[in-house]
Design a protein around this motif. Structure first.
Motif, PDB file in Angstrom:
ATOM      1  N   GLY A  66       0.759  -1.484  -0.378  1.00  0.00           N
ATOM      2  CA  GLY A  66       0.133   0.127  -0.060  1.00  0.00           C
ATOM      3  C   GLY A  66       0.110   0.699   0.059  1.00  0.00           C
ATOM      4  N   GLN A  67       2.081   0.714  -0.148  1.00  0.00           N
ATOM      5  CA  GLN A  67       2.800   2.529   0.244  1.00  0.00           C
ATOM      6  C   GLN A  67       3.518   2.869  -1.166  1.00  0.00           C
ATOM      7  OE1 GLN A  67       3.113   4.333   3.093  1.00  0.00           O
ATOM      8  NE2 GLN A  67       2.200   2.168   3.753  1.00  0.00           N
ATOM      9  N   LEU A  68       2.462   3.496  -1.940  1.00  0.00           N
ATOM     10  CA  LEU A  68       2.792   4.067  -3.469  1.00  0.00           C
ATOM     11  C   LEU A  68       2.305   5.323  -2.942  1.00  0.00           C
ATOM     12  CD1 LEU A  68       0.294   1.490  -5.036  1.00  0.00           C
ATOM     13  CD2 LEU A  68       2.942   1.473  -5.203  1.00  0.00           C
ATOM     14  N   ASP A  69       3.130   5.916  -4.524  1.00  0.00           N
ATOM     15  CA  ASP A  69       2.739   6.881  -4.797  1.00  0.00           C
ATOM     16  C   ASP A  69       2.701   7.347  -6.159  1.00  0.00           C
ATOM     17  OD1 ASP A  69       5.069   7.487  -6.406  1.00  0.00           O
ATOM     18  OD2 ASP A  69       6.667   7.821  -3.980  1.00  0.00           O
ATOM     19  N   GLU A  70       2.229   8.536  -6.715  1.00  0.00           N
ATOM     20  CA  GLU A  70       2.494   8.874  -8.061  1.00  0.00           C
ATOM     21  C   GLU A  70       2.832   7.939  -8.821  1.00  0.00           C
ATOM     22  OE1 GLU A  70       0.571  11.767 -11.860  1.00  0.00           O
ATOM     23  OE2 GLU A  70       0.549  12.345  -9.136  1.00  0.00           O
ATOM     24  N   ALA A  71       4.941   8.152  -9.145  1.00  0.00           N
ATOM     25  CA  ALA A  71       5.383   7.976  -9.624  1.00  0.00           C
ATOM     26  C   ALA A  71       5.849   6.524  -9.757  1.00  0.00           C
ATOM     27  CB  ALA A  71       7.082   8.264  -9.241  1.00  0.00           C
ATOM     28  N   THR A  72       5.525   5.937  -8.819  1.00  0.00           N
ATOM     29  CA  THR A  72       5.601   4.276  -8.565  1.00  0.00           C
ATOM     30  C   THR A  72       4.353   3.620  -9.514  1.00  0.00           C
ATOM     31  OG1 THR A  72       6.740   4.676  -6.245  1.00  0.00           O
ATOM     32  CG2 THR A  72       5.306   2.542  -7.643  1.00  0.00           C
ATOM     33  N   VAL A  73       3.415   3.974  -8.633  1.00  0.00           N
ATOM     34  CA  VAL A  73       2.306   3.940 -10.043  1.00  0.00           C
ATOM     35  C   VAL A  73       2.477   4.100 -11.352  1.00  0.00           C
ATOM     36  CG1 VAL A  73      -0.477   4.496 -10.131  1.00  0.00           C
ATOM     37  CG2 VAL A  73       0.824   4.335  -8.386  1.00  0.00           C
ATOM     38  N   ARG A  74       2.215   5.342 -11.799  1.00  0.00           N
ATOM     39  CA  ARG A  74       2.807   5.342 -12.902  1.00  0.00           C
ATOM     40  C   ARG A  74       3.803   4.548 -13.663  1.00  0.00           C
ATOM     41  NH1 ARG A  74       0.138   9.644 -15.998  1.00  0.00           N
ATOM     42  NH2 ARG A  74      -1.245  10.309 -14.303  1.00  0.00           N
ATOM     43  N   ARG A  96      -6.170   3.820 -23.766  1.00  0.00           N
ATOM     44  CA  ARG A  96      -6.554   4.500 -25.360  1.00  0.00           C
ATOM     45  C   ARG A  96      -7.421   5.647 -24.910  1.00  0.00           C
ATOM     46  NH1 ARG A  96      -3.692   2.299 -29.036  1.00  0.00           N
ATOM     47  NH2 ARG A  96      -3.615  -0.014 -29.158  1.00  0.00           N
ATOM     48  N   CYS A  97      -8.140   5.699 -24.052  1.00  0.00           N
ATOM     49  CA  CYS A  97      -9.429   7.074 -23.642  1.00  0.00           C
ATOM     50  C   CYS A  97      -8.729   8.030 -22.439  1.00  0.00           C
ATOM     51  CB  CYS A  97     -10.804   6.497 -22.986  1.00  0.00           C
ATOM     52  SG  CYS A  97     -11.051   5.107 -24.654  1.00  0.00           S
ATOM     53  N   THR A  98      -8.361   7.399 -21.282  1.00  0.00           N
ATOM     54  CA  THR A  98      -7.978   7.887 -19.913  1.00  0.00           C
ATOM     55  C   THR A  98      -7.527   8.756 -19.916  1.00  0.00           C
ATOM     56  OG1 THR A  98      -7.215   6.717 -18.913  1.00  0.00           O
ATOM     57  CG2 THR A  98      -9.851   6.149 -18.927  1.00  0.00           C
ATOM     58  N   GLY A  99      -5.550   9.091 -19.851  1.00  0.00           N
ATOM     59  CA  GLY A  99      -4.863   9.671 -20.136  1.00  0.00           C
ATOM     60  C   GLY A  99      -4.138   9.144 -18.770  1.00  0.00           C
ATOM     61  N   TYR A 100      -4.658   7.894 -18.346  1.00  0.00           N
ATOM     62  CA  TYR A 100      -4.552   7.703 -17.178  1.00  0.00           C
ATOM     63  C   TYR A 100      -4.125   8.208 -15.724  1.00  0.00           C
ATOM     64  CZ  TYR A 100      -2.282   4.730 -20.086  1.00  0.00           C
ATOM     65  OH  TYR A 100      -1.377   3.697 -20.892  1.00  0.00           O
ATOM     66  N   HIS A 101      -4.583   9.843 -15.335  1.00  0.00           N
ATOM     67  CA  HIS A 101      -4.841  10.428 -14.944  1.00  0.00           C
ATOM     68  C   HIS A 101      -6.070   9.919 -13.633  1.00  0.00           C
ATOM     69  CE1 HIS A 101      -4.656  13.548 -11.655  1.00  0.00           C
ATOM     70  NE2 HIS A 101      -6.200  13.642 -11.929  1.00  0.00           N
ATOM     71  N   ASN A 102      -7.080   9.418 -14.498  1.00  0.00           N
ATOM     72  CA  ASN A 102      -8.178   9.197 -12.754  1.00  0.00           C
ATOM     73  C   ASN A 102      -7.694   7.790 -12.630  1.00  0.00           C
ATOM     74  OD1 ASN A 102      -9.410  11.659 -12.920  1.00  0.00           O
ATOM     75  ND2 ASN A 102     -10.992  10.593 -14.344  1.00  0.00           N
ATOM     76  N   ILE A 103      -6.737   7.170 -13.695  1.00  0.00           N
ATOM     77  CA  ILE A 103      -6.335   5.984 -13.055  1.00  0.00           C
ATOM     78  C   ILE A 103      -5.441   5.886 -12.406  1.00  0.00           C
ATOM     79  CG2 ILE A 103      -5.257   3.126 -13.888  1.00  0.00           C
ATOM     80  CD1 ILE A 103      -6.095   3.807 -16.343  1.00  0.00           C
ATOM     81  N   VAL A 104      -4.872   6.939 -12.181  1.00  0.00           N
ATOM     82  CA  VAL A 104      -3.614   6.291 -10.845  1.00  0.00           C
ATOM     83  C   VAL A 104      -4.050   7.306  -9.963  1.00  0.00           C
ATOM     84  CG1 VAL A 104      -1.282   8.060 -10.477  1.00  0.00           C
ATOM     85  CG2 VAL A 104      -1.577   7.379 -12.827  1.00  0.00           C
TER      86      VAL A 104
END
Length: 162
Positions: free
Chosen positions: A119-127, A136-144
């Motif tokens: 559970g120790q995640l930050d945005e850079a790690t997730v990306r 191909r649709c979301t631009g990843y922002h809301n996935i992250v």
């Protein structure tokens, strides 16, 4: 033709298939579990991610015979007792999907990612961890955002300021 037996979503299943049958096709065609998607057939897009013995695998590059005797979890196996898994709920709450084609693979990748990182995640790690999944649709922002929200609920994420 070989007879293959494995446990899928907590249920022991068996089926006949050619030695060259991919796990994704066995899951979809033999078991009728169509939540696992076939995107690219070259392991580039991640739409086919399932868990095999608790770890993410791309089922389009795994032979069904390799999964014999394994515990397989597909997207259909995440929800329990009618309740969405926290990652599924976070994708819904944070609009982490658009067309939905990549969503099963993204969710399965996220569950494994959160498990591996405690559970120790930050945005850079997730990306960085999502590199093997294409949307191909979301631009990843809301996935992250969805993954970080689920990680926070499941184990405490460090959420970077947006």
């Amino acid at each position: 033709m070989a007879k293959i037996t494995m446990t899928v979503n907590g249920r022991q299943v068996s089926g006949q298939c050619d030695d060259r049958t991919l796990l994704v096709h066995f899951i979809r065609e033999n078991l009728g579990l169509t939540g696992t998607h076939v995107g690219c057939d070259t392991s580039q897009c991640g739409a086919c991610v399932v868990h095999m013995d608790g770890k993410s695998v791309k089922s389009c590059s795994t032979l069904a015979a390799q999964a014999a005797g394994s515990q397989i979890t597909t997207i259909e196996g995440l929800a329990a007792n009618g309740e969405l898994h926290p990652v599924q709920a976070a994708f819904k709450a944070n609009h982490g999907l658009q067309c939905g084609f990549c969503t099963p693979g993204m969710v399965m990748t996220a569950v494994d990612m959160i498990r591996r990182h405690g559970g120790q995640l930050d945005e850079a790690t997730v990306r960085a961890e999502l590199e093997g999944n294409i949307c191909r649709c979301t631009g990843y922002h809301n996935i992250v955002k969805s993954i970080l929200a689920a990680a926070a609920e499941m184990g405490g994420a460090r959420v970077a300021a947006e």
